[in-house]
Write a protein that holds these residues in place. Structure first.
Motif, PDB file in Angstrom:
ATOM      1  N   ASP A   1     -35.475 -43.744 -59.680  1.00 19.09           N
ATOM      2  CA  ASP A   1     -35.789 -45.174 -59.663  1.00 19.09           C
ATOM      3  C   ASP A   1     -34.791 -45.945 -58.799  1.00 19.09           C
ATOM      4  O   ASP A   1     -35.176 -46.836 -58.020  1.00 19.09           O
ATOM      5  CB  ASP A   1     -35.773 -45.738 -61.090  1.00 19.09           C
ATOM      6  N   LEU A   2     -33.509 -45.622 -58.930  1.00 22.20           N
ATOM      7  CA  LEU A   2     -32.483 -46.331 -58.166  1.00 22.20           C
ATOM      8  C   LEU A   2     -32.576 -46.026 -56.675  1.00 22.20           C
ATOM      9  O   LEU A   2     -32.376 -46.911 -55.833  1.00 22.20           O
ATOM     10  CB  LEU A   2     -31.101 -45.970 -58.702  1.00 22.20           C
ATOM     11  N   ILE A   3     -32.872 -44.769 -56.327  1.00 18.00           N
ATOM     12  CA  ILE A   3     -32.999 -44.419 -54.910  1.00 18.00           C
ATOM     13  C   ILE A   3     -34.216 -45.116 -54.306  1.00 18.00           C
ATOM     14  O   ILE A   3     -34.160 -45.661 -53.193  1.00 18.00           O
ATOM     15  CB  ILE A   3     -33.092 -42.889 -54.740  1.00 18.00           C
ATOM     16  N   VAL A   4     -35.329 -45.118 -55.016  1.00 16.72           N
ATOM     17  CA  VAL A   4     -36.533 -45.792 -54.525  1.00 16.72           C
ATOM     18  C   VAL A   4     -36.290 -47.289 -54.376  1.00 16.72           C
ATOM     19  O   VAL A   4     -36.712 -47.906 -53.381  1.00 16.72           O
ATOM     20  CB  VAL A   4     -37.721 -45.532 -55.478  1.00 16.72           C
ATOM     21  N   LYS A   5     -35.587 -47.869 -55.321  1.00 16.55           N
ATOM     22  CA  LYS A   5     -35.313 -49.313 -55.279  1.00 16.55           C
ATOM     23  C   LYS A   5     -34.535 -49.693 -54.029  1.00 16.55           C
ATOM     24  O   LYS A   5     -34.904 -50.651 -53.323  1.00 16.55           O
ATOM     25  CB  LYS A   5     -34.539 -49.726 -56.529  1.00 16.55           C
ATOM     26  N   VAL A   6     -33.467 -48.940 -53.717  1.00 16.92           N
ATOM     27  CA  VAL A   6     -32.662 -49.289 -52.553  1.00 16.92           C
ATOM     28  C   VAL A   6     -33.412 -48.979 -51.264  1.00 16.92           C
ATOM     29  O   VAL A   6     -33.267 -49.675 -50.255  1.00 16.92           O
ATOM     30  CB  VAL A   6     -31.294 -48.567 -52.601  1.00 16.92           C
TER      31      VAL A   6
ATOM     32  N   ALA B   1     -33.802 -45.038 -35.454  1.00 17.75           N
ATOM     33  CA  ALA B   1     -34.758 -45.156 -36.558  1.00 17.75           C
ATOM     34  C   ALA B   1     -34.832 -43.888 -37.398  1.00 17.75           C
ATOM     35  O   ALA B   1     -35.019 -43.944 -38.612  1.00 17.75           O
ATOM     36  CB  ALA B   1     -36.142 -45.510 -36.022  1.00 17.75           C
ATOM     37  N   SER B   2     -34.679 -42.724 -36.765  1.00 20.44           N
ATOM     38  CA  SER B   2     -34.792 -41.462 -37.495  1.00 20.44           C
ATOM     39  C   SER B   2     -33.451 -40.924 -37.973  1.00 20.44           C
ATOM     40  O   SER B   2     -33.395 -39.838 -38.552  1.00 20.44           O
ATOM     41  CB  SER B   2     -35.467 -40.404 -36.609  1.00 20.44           C
ATOM     42  N   THR B   3     -32.380 -41.692 -37.748  1.00 16.80           N
ATOM     43  CA  THR B   3     -31.047 -41.188 -38.116  1.00 16.80           C
ATOM     44  C   THR B   3     -30.203 -42.148 -38.930  1.00 16.80           C
ATOM     45  O   THR B   3     -29.361 -41.711 -39.718  1.00 16.80           O
ATOM     46  CB  THR B   3     -30.235 -40.816 -36.851  1.00 16.80           C
ATOM     47  N   ASP B   4     -30.404 -43.454 -38.795  1.00 18.18           N
ATOM     48  CA  ASP B   4     -29.388 -44.389 -39.268  1.00 18.18           C
ATOM     49  C   ASP B   4     -29.712 -45.165 -40.540  1.00 18.18           C
ATOM     50  O   ASP B   4     -28.802 -45.645 -41.205  1.00 18.18           O
ATOM     51  CB  ASP B   4     -29.071 -45.412 -38.160  1.00 18.18           C
ATOM     52  N   GLY B   5     -30.956 -45.335 -40.878  1.00 18.53           N
ATOM     53  CA  GLY B   5     -31.297 -46.177 -42.022  1.00 18.53           C
ATOM     54  C   GLY B   5     -32.154 -45.464 -43.041  1.00 18.53           C
ATOM     55  O   GLY B   5     -32.398 -44.261 -42.958  1.00 18.53           O
ATOM     56  N   TYR B   6     -32.639 -46.222 -44.011  1.00 14.60           N
ATOM     57  CA  TYR B   6     -33.398 -45.626 -45.115  1.00 14.60           C
ATOM     58  C   TYR B   6     -34.726 -45.024 -44.677  1.00 14.60           C
ATOM     59  O   TYR B   6     -35.271 -44.161 -45.359  1.00 14.60           O
ATOM     60  CB  TYR B   6     -33.612 -46.668 -46.215  1.00 14.60           C
ATOM     61  N   LEU B   7     -35.235 -45.432 -43.519  1.00 17.02           N
ATOM     62  CA  LEU B   7     -36.456 -44.825 -43.003  1.00 17.02           C
ATOM     63  C   LEU B   7     -36.225 -43.363 -42.596  1.00 17.02           C
ATOM     64  O   LEU B   7     -37.176 -42.595 -42.452  1.00 17.02           O
ATOM     65  CB  LEU B   7     -36.964 -45.624 -41.800  1.00 17.02           C
ATOM     66  N   ALA B   8     -34.968 -42.970 -42.450  1.00 19.94           N
ATOM     67  CA  ALA B   8     -34.620 -41.614 -42.021  1.00 19.94           C
ATOM     68  C   ALA B   8     -34.524 -40.628 -43.185  1.00 19.94           C
ATOM     69  O   ALA B   8     -34.322 -39.436 -42.966  1.00 19.94           O
ATOM     70  CB  ALA B   8     -33.280 -41.643 -41.274  1.00 19.94           C
ATOM     71  N   VAL B   9     -34.665 -41.113 -44.416  1.00 17.49           N
ATOM     72  CA  VAL B   9     -34.394 -40.277 -45.590  1.00 17.49           C
ATOM     73  C   VAL B   9     -35.623 -39.455 -45.986  1.00 17.49           C
ATOM     74  O   VAL B   9     -36.704 -40.004 -46.205  1.00 17.49           O
ATOM     75  CB  VAL B   9     -33.948 -41.139 -46.787  1.00 17.49           C
TER      76      VAL B   9
ATOM     77  N   GLU C   1     -36.757 -49.238 -50.844  1.00 14.55           N
ATOM     78  CA  GLU C   1     -37.727 -50.330 -50.667  1.00 14.55           C
ATOM     79  C   GLU C   1     -37.057 -51.613 -50.183  1.00 14.55           C
ATOM     80  O   GLU C   1     -37.638 -52.370 -49.400  1.00 14.55           O
ATOM     81  CB  GLU C   1     -38.457 -50.581 -51.979  1.00 14.55           C
ATOM     82  N   ALA C   2     -35.827 -51.840 -50.633  1.00 13.03           N
ATOM     83  CA  ALA C   2     -35.121 -53.070 -50.263  1.00 13.03           C
ATOM     84  C   ALA C   2     -34.558 -53.027 -48.852  1.00 13.03           C
ATOM     85  O   ALA C   2     -34.139 -54.068 -48.322  1.00 13.03           O
ATOM     86  CB  ALA C   2     -33.982 -53.326 -51.255  1.00 13.03           C
ATOM     87  N   ASN C   3     -34.578 -51.833 -48.238  1.00  8.23           N
ATOM     88  CA  ASN C   3     -33.932 -51.699 -46.936  1.00  8.23           C
ATOM     89  C   ASN C   3     -34.807 -51.014 -45.887  1.00  8.23           C
ATOM     90  O   ASN C   3     -34.317 -50.338 -44.988  1.00  8.23           O
ATOM     91  CB  ASN C   3     -32.625 -50.908 -47.093  1.00  8.23           C
ATOM     92  N   GLY C   4     -36.115 -51.226 -46.004  1.00 10.95           N
ATOM     93  CA  GLY C   4     -37.027 -50.763 -44.964  1.00 10.95           C
ATOM     94  C   GLY C   4     -37.430 -49.310 -45.057  1.00 10.95           C
ATOM     95  O   GLY C   4     -38.067 -48.789 -44.127  1.00 10.95           O
ATOM     96  N   GLY C   5     -37.091 -48.635 -46.140  1.00 15.49           N
ATOM     97  CA  GLY C   5     -37.496 -47.248 -46.313  1.00 15.49           C
ATOM     98  C   GLY C   5     -38.886 -47.126 -46.899  1.00 15.49           C
ATOM     99  O   GLY C   5     -39.511 -48.125 -47.274  1.00 15.49           O
TER     100      GLY C   5
END
Length: 579
Positions: free
Chosen positions: A236-241, A125-133, A243-247
């Motif tokens: 805007d583009l970073i926030v969009k992706v 969770a803290s390394t692999d997906g948008y929640l890690a950013v 939000e679409a992927n659990g970040g």
């Protein structure tokens, strides 16, 4: 049972293998020379960009800014617009400062965001997906440096990076090797795959890597500055992706990002003044703490690689890393004991606690109430006037989360893993940390990055730093000790095999051939657990500059070239270029 003794043939083969390995490690190439300036980075095209800026009249900060943008194109494993880092500056008049453009936790971040209902860390969770950013800081940092300490226009400094992204660059063996570590991960993300792979397959030697979307992002920054990144289409583009992927990234995270200019950490070692990174980096403090401890011992007399030298280094590391892992954090949230950790008196207390006959026990140092990976890049630059800049910035893991925000060409970091996800649980780099580094909105995670500048008698002496996760501290430390105590030339000091201890786990990690069998036997007899760390085949890629000679004796004798540069032989794509 007694161990079997090797027969004559096996002994001969063992000795031949050891001698061959020793010969391979015995000699390093000569450091690069320059009279007017030196640039050392992990990618040769970026090094040339920096030299070109110096030749055109820019200062070391201008070159550092241009290199930072260029590495985002030619060194995607760690060079970045989607990460963050630190810059240490020493101006020609001796003035020093430090810019913190580390990533920050999003406003929606919480202390337990990576734990499941039972309070256990969720794998990946803290390394692999948008929640890690974390909220990226590199663009803000480079622009802050240019605006306050640079001399050239933004468009001029971004032009080389834009050209390299728009027109592409030909992949050489070192580039292919760097990409190889990320190909499988990058293949999982459609936006990344179409840039860094071809039809899902790794790029081949000689391929021209073109990054049109990244060229567009760089052009927008050239025209609109940091606002183009933090307040415009890129954010805007970073926030969009996300939000679409659990970040949890939001536009407000970008709009509210601010660079911090801080007082560097300072200390001295055998008459050399050291300027390095303060919290939210632990790097400068812990290097100073270790060096203060070692200053009380005759390291030069004891010798490089001797059991006694290694033992003293390990004990200094052990005591310093317990302070690093339990007491330090973002200075806006934690009262860091800077004066204590950099004091000679505290170092004397540590020396008094080191047993001269047997290994210390890390568990015995555990503070009350405490419950129990790696791609960064460093570059060093100095100009004709003696302005020196050391920069370390990162995506955390290689290629960060391995995902590109569609339409931006920008790889995103997984820096949130540098927080304490849960006290007592190791992060990507095996560090077990405490509450001081707990997650909180707008907080920066604790770092080991330590862009460092040394001076002597009011003049610059050495610029040094490295990637390498928790090992950044010990890599930089050992390069300094190798030059000052062991008299190595700069290239040999950087190339020399390394050791590392970080309190927990209680083990002395070593690179292959770092210690002789006799030394290992003596250390083991004193209770040390010593072994090659197979999980870290490459320990960092240090980049350094030495002023006035290849080594200390040549500097003291005078008559050498003005600048000498060295890029770690472990950095297959890097280059030190002087002029």
């Amino acid at each position: 049972m007694q161990p079997m003794r090797p027969g004559p043939l096996s002994l001969a083969l063992t000795l031949a293998t050891a001698l061959a390995a020793s010969a391979a490690l015995a000699a390093s190439p000569a450091p690069a020379e320059g009279e007017n300036g030196m640039v050392v980075t992990a990618q040769h095209l970026a090094s040339q960009v920096g030299v070109d800026v110096l030749k055109a009249g820019g200062n070391a900060v201008d070159a550092a800014v241009a290199v930072g943008y260029a590495l985002a194109v030619v060194y995607p494993t760690a060079g970045n617009l989607g990460g963050g880092g630190f810059m240490t500056i020493r101006l020609r008049d001796g003035t020093t400062t430090f810019l913190d453009f580390r990533e920050r936790a999003p406003l929606a971040a919480t202390k337990t965001m990576y734990l499941d209902a039972d309070g256990n860390p969720v794998p990946g969770a803290s390394t692999d997906g948008y929640l890690a950013v974390g909220v990226p800081g590199s663009v803000a940092g480079l622009e802050a440096a240019r605006e306050k300490y640079g001399t050239r226009e933004r468009g001029e400094l971004l032009a080389p990076a834009i050209r390299l992204a728009r027109d592409g660059f030909v992949l050489e063996p070192g580039d292919i090797a760097a990409l190889a570590d990320g190909n499988d991960m990058l293949a999982q993300d459609p936006a990344a795959s179409k840039i860094f792979l071809k039809d899902g397959k790794p790029l081949k030697l000689g391929t021209r890597l073109v990054q049109a979307d990244l060229a567009g992002s760089l052009t927008a920054i050239a025209e609109g500055g940091a606002d183009a990144f933090y307040k415009g289409r890129i954010a805007d583009l970073i926030v969009k992706v996300s939000e679409a992927n659990g970040g949890i990234l939001a536009k407000a995270d970008f709009e509210q990002y601010r660079v911090r200019e801080l007082e560097p950490v300072t200390c001295s070692y055998r008459g050399y003044e050291i300027v390095s990174s303060p919290p939210p980096s632990s790097g400068g403090l812990i290097i100073c703490e270790i060096l203060n401890v070692l200053e009380g011992y005759p390291i030069a007399y004891l010798g490089y690689g001797s059991a006694e030298t290694v033992r003293l280094m390990v004990e200094a590391m052990r005591h310093a890393f317990v302070d690093r892992n339990t007491a330090l954090g973002d200075p806006d949230f934690v009262d860091n004991p800077v004066e204590k950790l950099t004091s000679k008196a505290y170092a004397a207390e540590i020396r008094a606690r080191i047993d001269p006959y047997k290994a210390g026990v890390s568990e015995d140092l555990k503070p009350g109430g405490f419950a129990e990976a790696a791609e960064t890049t460093h570059y060093s630059i100095i100009d004709k006037d003696g302005n020196a800049v050391a920069v370390t910035y990162t995506l955390n893991g290689s290629f960060g989360i391995g995902k590109v925000a569609e339409g931006t060409g920008i790889l995103l970091n997984n820096e949130m893993d540098d927080f304490t996800v849960k006290p007592g649980v190791a992060n990507l780099y095996g560090l077990i940390q405490g509450e001081a580094n707990a997650i909180a909105p707008r907080k920066s995670p604790l770092s080991s990055m330590n862009p460092t500048i040394l001076s002597k008698d009011g003049q610059p002496f050495m610029v040094i730093g490295s990637p390498g996760g928790a090992r950044i501290i010990t890599i930089t430390l050992e390069a300094i000790v190798n030059v000052i105590d062991h008299g190595m030339d700069l290239q040999a000091a950087i190339d020399a095999p390394r050791i590392h201890h970080q309190w927990l786990p209680d083990k002395v990690f070593m690179e292959p051939f770092a210690l002789s069998p006799d030394t290992i036997r003596l250390l083991t007899g004193m209770g040390y657990d010593v072994g090659v760390d197979d999980g870290w085949p490459v320990w960092g890629e240090a980049a350094g500059i030495l002023v006035g000679g290849r080594n200390l004796s040549e500097i003291e004798a005078g008559g050498g070239a003005r600048y000498y540069g060295a890029i770690d032989s472990r950095a297959t794509a890097g280059a030190a270029i002087g002029y």
